[in-house]
Design an enzyme around this catalytic site. Structure first.
Site: not given
Ligand code: F0G
Length: 479
Positions: A78, A142-143, A233, A235, A276, A468
């Site tokens: 833990y 990102f959304d 960010d 990813a 990713k 969406h």
């Molecule tokens: N930032 C970026 C640039 C992303 O592409 C994503 C997720 C996130 C943050 C959020 O990360 O999903 O691990 O919580 N993108 C996915 C996509 C969902 O399909 O592009 P997460």
């Protein structure tokens, strides 16, 4: 169209397949029924109803044998887990950031960090400090990032260069932030109202488009001149570095690892969806370069929301697997094979006269559905119409990136204006063969040939946030 010359193939073969998963295609009639039951939203399809899944490159990678081995040797303690120590060591070695916490995925890191940055900003006690004036600026949020910004009560402002919206204009760095617009935004808002600058690498929403090293440096300098913190960010950090190596002659002889290290000098902290580039099925992280006080606040936020900071909502084995995946992401042979596969799909589509975001990005091909279906207005979601057609045509699942995803202004409830209506074919890492991608091209050609008959969609159920994911739609068929 002006084109950037891409010489293919240069890929070295980077891996062979060791474990496989059976796939099965439903009949056209079964697909029609399944799509209707999903509310014309492929998010709600069962994976067993999908033949080729290009919905996302997130959490869908095939693990390497080294990652599977790491899963077997994870430390499930833990507190004080050795897997966590390994992760911290990897993060410091790769990015140069000393403090790190794992999170269950990228948005886990966002939900902890972004409200803390706002709190700090409000604490500055600056004049005109009302929440209404607060913004986060980015090349493109990102959304989920935009949603977390909006949940703090602030506004998410996207300042990507104009050429990024012109899918047929070639530009090597369509992920770049417009430095002039950034400077103007800071001057007009007042620097104290800009909570943070978020640089998204690669820029997912614009087509997985890379950000140049020069742009990262300039944006960082502008932000720092005004004491605005910079968040990466991260990813798709390694894919961005690959593009820098390929497209910027100054970096042609640098290793991907050296490029990554330099990229992260131009930020103060990072959030990462590790699902990713880091090729784990679940995981994320938040890392801070050297602000110990902020790190302590992040740790507290983690305990409340994700779990003890050494596991952050993950199992020890996931943390161990992530520490390995961060390095695998930077293997240049792998990166070349991976990105050139994506580019190859884009070039095949272009050859068939299908409009795409050009040049092709790192993780996905973005089809310009607005151009393919000029008869469908934005309000009826041409990108979603294409996603649905691809499912009907070939059992292919993919995602809309346009008005449907963008949603409404949280204050006015008015649909936000999307400059482009795209459909994303996201390619999971190390999963599909080029033959399977050729099949996708054949399906796209069939749809192009009957484009006039494709119709738009309207809402039956519209969730209030990130609609969406869960919305239900119905076809709008002109009488
Ligand atoms: N930032 C970026 C640039 C992303 O592409 C994503 C997720 C996130 C943050 C959020 O990360 O999903 O691990 O919580 N993108 C996915 C996509 C969902 O399909 O592009 P997460």
């Amino acid at each position: 169209m002006t084109t950037t010359t891409i010489n293919l193939p240069t890929s070295k073969f980077a891996y062979k397949i060791k474990a496989v998963e059976k796939i099965h295609q439903l009949t056209r009639k079964e697909r029609e029924k399944a799509l209707k039951l999903s509310g014309y939203n492929p998010f709600s399809l069962s994976s067993s109803q999908v033949y080729i899944d290009l919905h996302t490159d997130s959490g869908t990678s095939a693990l390497s044998q080294e990652q599977w081995a790491a899963l077997m040797t994870g430390d499930e303690s833990y507190a004080g887990s050795s897997s966590y120590e390994k992760l911290c060591h990897s993060v410091e070695d790769i990015f140069g950031y000393r403090q790190c916490i794992p999170t269950h995925q990228g948005r886990g890191a966002e939900q902890i960090l972004l409200p803390l940055l706002l709190e700090r900003n409000l604490g500055k006690g600056s004049p005109n400090s009302s929440l209404d004036n607060k913004v986060f600026v980015s090349n493109f949020h990102f959304d989920t990032t935009a949603a977390h910004v909006e949940l703090t009560g602030s506004t998410a402002v996207n300042l990507v260069i104009e050429d990024a919206y012109k899918t047929d204009v070639s530009h090597p760095w369509k992920g770049n932030i417009d430095i002039e617009k950034l400077t103007l935004e800071i001057e007009q808002r007042g620097a104290h109202n800009v909570v943070a600058l978020i640089m998204t690498v690669t820029c997912n929403s614009m087509g997985g488009q890379p950000v140049s090293m020069e742009n990262l440096r300039l944006a960082y300098e502008v932000a720092h001149r005004h004491e605005i913190p910079v968040v990466m960010d991260a990813a798709r950090f390694a894919e961005n570095a690959w593009f820098i190596k390929r497209r910027d002659p100054n970096y042609a002889n640098h290793s991907i690892k050296d490029i990554v290290f330099e990229m992260f000098k131009y930020a103060d902290m990072m959030v990462m969806s590790a699902k990713k580039d880091a090729m784990v099925n679940i995981g994320g992280l938040c890392a801070i370069k050297d602000d110990l006080a902020l790190y302590r606040e992040v740790q507290v936020g983690c305990v409340v929301r994700e779990g003890f900071p050494s596991y952050g909502g993950l199992a020890g084995r996931d943390v161990n697997c992530l520490a390995v995946g961060l390095y695998e992401a930077m293997d240049e042979d792998y990166l070349t094979a991976r990105i050139e596969q994506v580019i190859q799909l884009g070039l095949w589509l272009l050859d068939e006269g299908i409009p795409i975001q050009y040049p092709v990005g790192g993780h996905a091909v973005f089809i310009d559905a607005g151009k393919l279906f000029p008869h469908i207005p934005s309000s009826q979601f041409p990108g979603q119409a294409l996603a649905n057609e691809l499912y009907l045509e070939g059992g292919i699942r993919c995602a809309e990136i346009g008005s449907f995803l963008l949603g409404r202004d949280p204050d006015t409830g008015i649909q936000k204006d999307s400059a482009v209506e795209l459909t994303r074919l996201a390619i999971p890492r190390r999963v599909y063969s080029n033959d399977q991608l050729r099949y996708v091209v054949e399906c796209m050609v069939a749809i192009k040939n009957r484009a006039q008959q494709v119709h738009g969609y309207g809402f039956v159920y519209e969730p209030p946030v990130l609609r969406h994911f869960l919305a239900h739609l119905e076809p709008i068929i002109a009488s």
